[in-house]
Motif scaffolding. Structure first.
Motif, PDB file in Angstrom:
ATOM      1  N   ASN A   1      26.938   0.393  38.745  1.00  0.00           N
ATOM      2  CA  ASN A   1      27.245   0.930  39.951  1.00  0.00           C
ATOM      3  C   ASN A   1      27.877   0.334  41.115  1.00  0.00           C
ATOM      4  O   ASN A   1      28.590   0.912  41.909  1.00  0.00           O
ATOM      5  CB  ASN A   1      25.940   1.717  40.446  1.00  0.00           C
ATOM      6  CG  ASN A   1      25.461   2.997  39.461  1.00  0.00           C
ATOM      7  OD1 ASN A   1      26.580   3.810  39.280  1.00  0.00           O
ATOM      8  ND2 ASN A   1      24.382   3.036  39.073  1.00  0.00           N
ATOM      9  N   VAL A   2      27.312  -0.746  41.483  1.00  0.00           N
ATOM     10  CA  VAL A   2      27.958  -1.648  42.338  1.00  0.00           C
ATOM     11  C   VAL A   2      29.449  -1.991  42.187  1.00  0.00           C
ATOM     12  O   VAL A   2      30.303  -1.827  43.144  1.00  0.00           O
ATOM     13  CB  VAL A   2      27.175  -3.201  42.615  1.00  0.00           C
ATOM     14  CG1 VAL A   2      27.969  -3.859  43.777  1.00  0.00           C
ATOM     15  CG2 VAL A   2      25.668  -2.850  42.976  1.00  0.00           C
TER      16      VAL A   2
ATOM     17  N   LYS B   1      31.425  -0.108  40.205  1.00  0.00           N
ATOM     18  CA  LYS B   1      32.207   1.323  40.142  1.00  0.00           C
ATOM     19  C   LYS B   1      32.372   1.656  41.637  1.00  0.00           C
ATOM     20  O   LYS B   1      33.528   1.980  41.975  1.00  0.00           O
ATOM     21  CB  LYS B   1      31.152   2.163  39.587  1.00  0.00           C
ATOM     22  CG  LYS B   1      31.864   3.543  39.498  1.00  0.00           C
ATOM     23  CD  LYS B   1      30.855   4.321  38.673  1.00  0.00           C
ATOM     24  CE  LYS B   1      31.500   5.914  38.554  1.00  0.00           C
ATOM     25  NZ  LYS B   1      30.707   6.621  37.966  1.00  0.00           N
TER      26      LYS B   1
ATOM     27  N   ALA C   1      22.457  -1.500  38.115  1.00  0.00           N
ATOM     28  CA  ALA C   1      22.963  -1.802  39.477  1.00  0.00           C
ATOM     29  C   ALA C   1      24.352  -2.664  39.257  1.00  0.00           C
ATOM     30  O   ALA C   1      25.064  -2.301  40.018  1.00  0.00           O
ATOM     31  CB  ALA C   1      21.844  -2.950  39.958  1.00  0.00           C
TER      32      ALA C   1
END
Lengths: 288, 319
Positions: free
Chosen positions: B149-150, B152, B146
């Motif tokens: 990805n957040v 990114k 999480a």
């Protein structure tokens, strides 16, 4: 100490807290955005409408029940195993007298010196070549070994040297009288452990259990490795990452964010409910 | 790695059990106690034997062998060849992989330490302690998938970070795509994620400094800056050192965040030693070289660990 500029302190702390929280809010907001709303210029923080369709899509595309079941099973097995083995070994090291005790204790301490990355390759190979499992012959050839079973996900985390150390330190301070009274009443060591030691050491077990649970739920690298060998063993983090890697990110980012929210939520709730125990655990184990 | 720096409580051997039966019965009791103790220890010892010692030996063997990964009988010893290949001219392992690893760890320490010192000194004796702690702790209980990805997504052209830059009238930055900004961008995320625990340790350190020290200094006419430099910082040194070392050790080993965010790219711009080991092994099946890489990184970790133990011992003698 009297403060000259309390407002300055508040400003710094609030700014830092915002910096910490905003990525989470961005994740939640994006998970509600419609198609074409995420990743386009100019950036908008709030979604136009709070649509739940991304959550429905995430649940369908992710095979969420399977991922969720795998995560729950693995996390539970690891937590129970760490608690049992730590408590048993900790009790022996703290309260029983036997030859070799100091040596065993030193061994437990030294296991904490080895960083996990060192074991990644050999543990994986050992699981794949496990004799007489998953179609392997006696020499570990020909099959998939233990990677056919869900225990493969849990194996490296079943015993924790730090957990043994922690429970042992806690058990050193248990009063002798209680244990002795039980022994005089004719209780065997196993009964003493289960009936007296375990209930008396509940605080440390809750802390250790919570730390273990959170780590196991969030674990990524090992689960990724095992699920490349056997896709049936995907956990929530691995599944969401796979979705992220294999779909068109421009269009389906909100679906990925919905999946992330769902995978983060259980641990976040647990943390908010039991954070005193968790924070004490982090203090005890040093930094995470 | 679980850190080995946890302040040790004084070692105390358990007292001999009072009221243990004497004489012959006592010896039999002893014997039984030994059996029971090893039964209690059996699960842990068995685990350490099969999943710690055996893998360690296997990894050592692999690091000096060539192997295709199928038949255990076909492991071919090649001596130090794998290590030589890693350290040879033209190998990317020393530069940029190992240098990236050090930069990543150093950058994380510098950022997290600065941030946590600032926040911890400000948050000390402020109201709503519990609330701040909860908020700063959120990244620590969140899976790296999480977090990675957040961030990114926030770094993308249409993401939050560039949105803020654009709103301030600045141009967009290709954070993760530009080889010059990729490593610093990942460092920021790693530091962000470890801020909470660093603040926790430093706040505890600050609380242990008696308020009377500050009051005495203030009475003598010392300004807040002087008090911070002359009293707070020196007394906080053990906590600072602890944060430094543990963050550094974590930074040297971690690669999950980088796996999620960049997979070492662009090119080798964010490739670190543990990730290189992972890719050599599981992408290329080069078990030998990968195991050698693991031991080189382990050697670095060990040197840092031993150096830190010496520093701590000296700091302990000073006190």
């Amino acid at each position: 100490m009297r403060r000259r500029f309390p407002w300055l302190s508040y400003l710094v702390v609030v700014a830092g807290a915002l910096l910490t929280v905003v990525p989470f809010l961005d994740m939640v907001m994006t998970s509600f955005k419609g198609p074409g709303e995420a990743g386009t210029l100019p950036y908008r923080f709030l979604p136009k409408a709070f649509a739940l369709s991304n959550y429905r899509a995430a649940i369908e595309q992710l095979d969420l029940p399977t991922l969720f079941r795998n995560s729950v099973v693995v996390t539970t097995v690891i937590t129970v195993s760490v608690l049992l083995t730590s408590s048993l070994a900790g009790y022996a090291l703290a309260r029983l007298r036997f030859p070799g005790r100091d040596l065993v204790f030193r061994l437990v301490l030294s296991t904490m010196m080895f960083p996990p990355f060192l074991f990644l390759i050999p543990r994986f190979l050992i699981l794949v070549h496990w004799p007489l499992a998953g179609g392997n012959d006696l020499l570990g050839r020909g099959g998939a070994g233990l990677t056919v079973s869900i225990v493969a996900l849990a194996v490296p985390f079943l015993v924790n040297g730090f957990g043994i150390f922690l429970t042992r330190q806690f058990m050193l301070s248990l009063p002798d009288e209680v244990l002795e009274a039980a022994r005089i009443d004719g209780a065997g060591e196993f009964t003493v452990w289960w009936r007296i030691v375990v209930p008396q050491t509940k605080p440390v077990l809750v802390t250790l259990g919570l730390l273990t649970f959170v780590d196991a739920w969030n674990e990524y690298i090992w689960a990724l490795l095992v699920s490349t060998a056997n896709p049936d063993l995907m956990t929530l983090p691995v599944g969401v990452q796979l979705l992220r890697d294999h779909v068109d990110p421009a269009r389906t980012m909100p679906v990925v964010m919905a999946g992330l929210v769902l995978s983060v939520l259980p641990v976040l709730v647990l943390f908010l409910l039991l954070q005193k125990h968790y924070i004490r655990g982090v203090m005890l184990s040093g930094l995470k | 790695m679980v850190n080995v720096l946890t302040p040790r409580s004084p070692e105390r051997a358990p007292d001999p059990l009072p009221g243990a039966p004497a004489g012959h019965g006592r010896r039999r009791g002893r014997h039984r106690e030994t059996v029971v103790a090893y039964l209690f220890l059996a699960p842990a010892l068995l685990f350490f034997a099969v999943f710690l010692l055996l893998p360690l030996g296997f990894a050592l063997l692999l690091s000096v062998s060539r192997w295709t990964g199928f038949d255990l009988g076909a492991i071919e010893p090649v001596g130090p060849d794998n290590f030589a290949a890693l350290l040879a001219d033209g190998s990317t392992f020393l530069v940029p992989v190992l240098t990236n690893t050090l930069l990543f760890a150093l950058g994380t320490v510098a950022l997290a330490l600065t941030g946590s010192v600032v926040v911890a000194t400000c948050v000390d004796r402020l109201r709503f302690q519990g609330l701040w702690r909860t908020l700063y702790f959120l990244p620590i209980v969140t899976t790296v998938v999480a977090v990675g990805n957040v961030w990114k997504y926030m770094y993308e052209p249409g993401g939050l970070a560039n949105g803020v830059l654009n709103a301030l009238g600045l141009g967009s930055v290709a954070f993760l795509q530009d080889p010059d900004t990729a490593l610093p961008s990942v460092v920021v995320v790693q530091a962000w994620a470890s801020l909470g625990s660093a603040i926790l340790v430093l706040t505890a350190g600050l609380k242990s400094i008696p308020a009377s020290y500050h009051e005495a200094a203030a009475l003598d006419g010392a300004g807040p800056g002087t008090v911070f430099r002359r009293i707070t910082l020196p007394l906080l040194r053990p906590s600072l050192l602890f944060v430094c070392v543990t963050q550094f050790l974590t930074g040297l080993q971690s690669f999950a965040l980088i796996t999620v965010m960049t997979r070492g790219g662009p090119g080798d711009a964010t490739n670190v030693a543990a990730l290189e080991m992972y890719r050599l092994a599981f992408d290329h099946g080069d078990w030998g070289t990968a195991s050698a890489a693991a031991f080189v990184l382990f050697a670095v970790v060990l040197v840092v660990t031993l150096a830190q133990l010496r520093v701590f011992r000296r700091a302990g003698e000073d006190a």
